[in-house]
Design a protein around this motif. Structure first.
Motif, PDB file in Angstrom:
ATOM      1  N   PRO A   6       1.705  35.298  16.990  1.00  0.00           N
ATOM      2  CA  PRO A   6       1.739  34.823  18.020  1.00  0.00           C
ATOM      3  C   PRO A   6       1.669  36.318  19.075  1.00  0.00           C
ATOM      4  N   PRO A   7       1.215  35.989  20.524  1.00  0.00           N
ATOM      5  CA  PRO A   7       1.104  36.584  21.137  1.00  0.00           C
ATOM      6  C   PRO A   7       1.776  37.108  21.484  1.00  0.00           C
ATOM      7  N   GLU A   8       2.617  38.566  21.902  1.00  0.00           N
ATOM      8  CA  GLU A   8       3.940  38.877  22.558  1.00  0.00           C
ATOM      9  C   GLU A   8       4.000  38.650  23.873  1.00  0.00           C
ATOM     10  N   ARG A   9       4.890  37.906  24.372  1.00  0.00           N
ATOM     11  CA  ARG A   9       5.604  37.687  25.587  1.00  0.00           C
ATOM     12  C   ARG A   9       5.508  38.129  26.120  1.00  0.00           C
ATOM     13  N   PRO A  10       5.413  38.610  27.721  1.00  0.00           N
ATOM     14  CA  PRO A  10       5.369  39.524  28.446  1.00  0.00           C
ATOM     15  C   PRO A  10       7.102  39.425  28.829  1.00  0.00           C
ATOM     16  N   ARG A  11       7.578  40.798  28.805  1.00  0.00           N
ATOM     17  CA  ARG A  11       9.469  40.372  28.847  1.00  0.00           C
ATOM     18  C   ARG A  11       9.686  40.522  30.619  1.00  0.00           C
ATOM     19  N   ARG A  12      10.624  40.192  31.321  1.00  0.00           N
ATOM     20  CA  ARG A  12      10.748  40.144  32.338  1.00  0.00           C
ATOM     21  C   ARG A  12      11.728  41.582  32.486  1.00  0.00           C
ATOM     22  N   ALA A  13      11.953  41.336  33.818  1.00  0.00           N
ATOM     23  CA  ALA A  13      12.774  42.883  34.160  1.00  0.00           C
ATOM     24  C   ALA A  13      14.674  42.352  34.552  1.00  0.00           C
ATOM     25  N   ARG A  14      15.227  42.861  33.314  1.00  0.00           N
ATOM     26  CA  ARG A  14      16.516  42.074  34.026  1.00  0.00           C
ATOM     27  C   ARG A  14      16.540  42.835  35.368  1.00  0.00           C
ATOM     28  N   PRO A  15      17.729  41.607  35.909  1.00  0.00           N
ATOM     29  CA  PRO A  15      18.385  41.413  37.204  1.00  0.00           C
ATOM     30  C   PRO A  15      19.364  42.920  36.893  1.00  0.00           C
ATOM     31  N   SER A  16      19.769  43.493  37.513  1.00  0.00           N
ATOM     32  CA  SER A  16      20.991  44.882  37.580  1.00  0.00           C
ATOM     33  C   SER A  16      21.824  44.163  38.002  1.00  0.00           C
ATOM     34  N   PRO A  17      23.519  44.175  37.480  1.00  0.00           N
ATOM     35  CA  PRO A  17      24.450  44.029  37.320  1.00  0.00           C
ATOM     36  C   PRO A  17      25.027  44.528  38.723  1.00  0.00           C
ATOM     37  N   LYS A  18      25.652  43.571  39.148  1.00  0.00           N
ATOM     38  CA  LYS A  18      26.183  42.899  40.553  1.00  0.00           C
ATOM     39  C   LYS A  18      27.730  43.335  40.482  1.00  0.00           C
ATOM     40  N   VAL A  19      28.176  43.361  41.898  1.00  0.00           N
ATOM     41  CA  VAL A  19      29.202  44.049  41.524  1.00  0.00           C
ATOM     42  C   VAL A  19      30.104  42.644  41.301  1.00  0.00           C
ATOM     43  N   GLY A  20      31.171  42.474  40.756  1.00  0.00           N
ATOM     44  CA  GLY A  20      32.204  41.040  40.411  1.00  0.00           C
ATOM     45  C   GLY A  20      31.067  39.990  39.277  1.00  0.00           C
ATOM     46  N   ALA A  21      30.323  40.922  38.984  1.00  0.00           N
ATOM     47  CA  ALA A  21      29.187  39.169  38.960  1.00  0.00           C
ATOM     48  C   ALA A  21      29.514  39.393  37.193  1.00  0.00           C
ATOM     49  N   MET A  66       1.547  -0.899   0.488  1.00  0.00           N
ATOM     50  CA  MET A  66       0.239   0.412   0.208  1.00  0.00           C
ATOM     51  C   MET A  66       1.110   1.358  -0.362  1.00  0.00           C
ATOM     52  N   PRO A  67       0.774   2.127  -0.686  1.00  0.00           N
ATOM     53  CA  PRO A  67       1.541   3.811  -1.167  1.00  0.00           C
ATOM     54  C   PRO A  67       1.569   4.469   0.425  1.00  0.00           C
ATOM     55  N   THR A  68       2.343   4.949   0.497  1.00  0.00           N
ATOM     56  CA  THR A  68       2.379   5.835   1.120  1.00  0.00           C
ATOM     57  C   THR A  68       1.804   7.449   1.054  1.00  0.00           C
ATOM     58  N   GLN A  69       1.077   7.817   2.238  1.00  0.00           N
ATOM     59  CA  GLN A  69       0.258   8.875   1.861  1.00  0.00           C
ATOM     60  C   GLN A  69       1.721  10.213   2.123  1.00  0.00           C
ATOM     61  N   LYS A  70       1.514  10.940   1.147  1.00  0.00           N
ATOM     62  CA  LYS A  70       2.648  12.843   1.200  1.00  0.00           C
ATOM     63  C   LYS A  70       1.960  13.584   2.312  1.00  0.00           C
ATOM     64  N   LYS A  71       2.788  13.475   3.307  1.00  0.00           N
ATOM     65  CA  LYS A  71       2.037  14.521   4.567  1.00  0.00           C
ATOM     66  C   LYS A  71       1.590  15.640   3.741  1.00  0.00           C
ATOM     67  N   ARG A  72       0.810  16.738   4.717  1.00  0.00           N
ATOM     68  CA  ARG A  72       0.351  17.987   3.949  1.00  0.00           C
ATOM     69  C   ARG A  72       0.353  19.142   4.668  1.00  0.00           C
ATOM     70  N   PRO A  73       1.311  20.262   4.239  1.00  0.00           N
ATOM     71  CA  PRO A  73       1.969  21.224   5.054  1.00  0.00           C
ATOM     72  C   PRO A  73       1.213  21.462   6.264  1.00  0.00           C
ATOM     73  N   LYS A  74       1.273  22.274   7.520  1.00  0.00           N
ATOM     74  CA  LYS A  74       0.717  22.998   7.682  1.00  0.00           C
ATOM     75  C   LYS A  74      -0.108  24.172   7.430  1.00  0.00           C
ATOM     76  N   ARG A  75      -0.693  24.745   8.093  1.00  0.00           N
ATOM     77  CA  ARG A  75      -0.900  25.962   7.600  1.00  0.00           C
ATOM     78  C   ARG A  75      -0.135  27.216   8.583  1.00  0.00           C
ATOM     79  N   LYS A  76      -0.649  27.905   8.066  1.00  0.00           N
ATOM     80  CA  LYS A  76      -0.011  29.162   8.445  1.00  0.00           C
ATOM     81  C   LYS A  76      -0.977  29.852   9.347  1.00  0.00           C
ATOM     82  N   GLN A  77      -1.244  30.468  10.708  1.00  0.00           N
ATOM     83  CA  GLN A  77      -1.949  31.291  10.933  1.00  0.00           C
ATOM     84  C   GLN A  77      -2.606  32.312  10.948  1.00  0.00           C
ATOM     85  N   ALA A  78      -3.358  33.318  10.448  1.00  0.00           N
ATOM     86  CA  ALA A  78      -3.368  34.210   9.749  1.00  0.00           C
ATOM     87  C   ALA A  78      -2.614  35.482  10.273  1.00  0.00           C
ATOM     88  N   LYS A  79      -2.634  35.266  11.874  1.00  0.00           N
ATOM     89  CA  LYS A  79      -2.392  36.616  12.887  1.00  0.00           C
ATOM     90  C   LYS A  79      -0.793  35.926  14.027  1.00  0.00           C
TER      91      LYS A  79
END
Length: 169
Positions: free
Chosen positions: A16-31, A1-14
């Protein structure tokens, strides 16, 4: 039995939502590295003829203690081996470049030449002979005259200006 070709996934129209950005920690002495405004840099290159973990570690630690920052390491490889033959350690630090003092360099070379090694003795002897030869002359000698001196000839043979062909009879 022949194998079927996989169909490419459809791209979403919009997108994805932006991820919330984390605040960067302040540089420590000697870090980590501290970024400074660019200024003049001094560069130092240290050549290592024995390349192993210990020599690299000692060299970097020695110069970092003196205020230098490691900029990089370059290895010189042999064709016949995978092990490096030499390493060059590049270091930087802030400040104007050191002024080159020719007299100080000449004095240092003279001190090094007085160590008593055979090579130093030969170099000092060569310098004395060269000084005697050039003492009376204002102009350097030609390559032809120098080759005659090296060959041990008293006088250089006059260079030929061209070949004179005799006519055939």
């Amino acid at each position: 039995m022949p194998t079927q070709k996989k169909r490419p996934k459809r791209k979403q129209a919009k997108p994805p939502p932006e991820r919330p950005r984390r605040a960067r920690p302040s540089p420590k002495v000697g870090a980590g590295p501290v970024l400074r405004a660019p200024g003049p840099l001094q560069y130092k290159v240290v050549e290592l003829s024995t390349v192993d973990e210990g020599s690299l570690e000692r060299t970097v630690n020695q110069w970092v203690r003196q205020g230098w920052n490691l900029d990089g390491v370059q290895f010189a490889m042999r064709e016949s081996s995978k092990r490096p033959a030499m390493a060059f350690v590049f270091l930087t630090r802030e400040g104007d470049a050191a002024a080159h003092d020719a007299e100080e360099a000449r004095e240092r070379l003279m001190r090094l030449s007085e160590t008593g090694s055979l090579t130093a003795e030969l170099a000092a002897d060569h310098a004395r002979v060269h000084a005697k030869r050039t003492q009376g002359r204002g102009l350097p000698i030609s390559a032809h005259e120098r080759l005659a001196q090296l060959a041990g000839l008293d006088e250089a043979e006059p260079p030929e200006r061209g070949l004179i062909l005799e006519p055939e009879e």
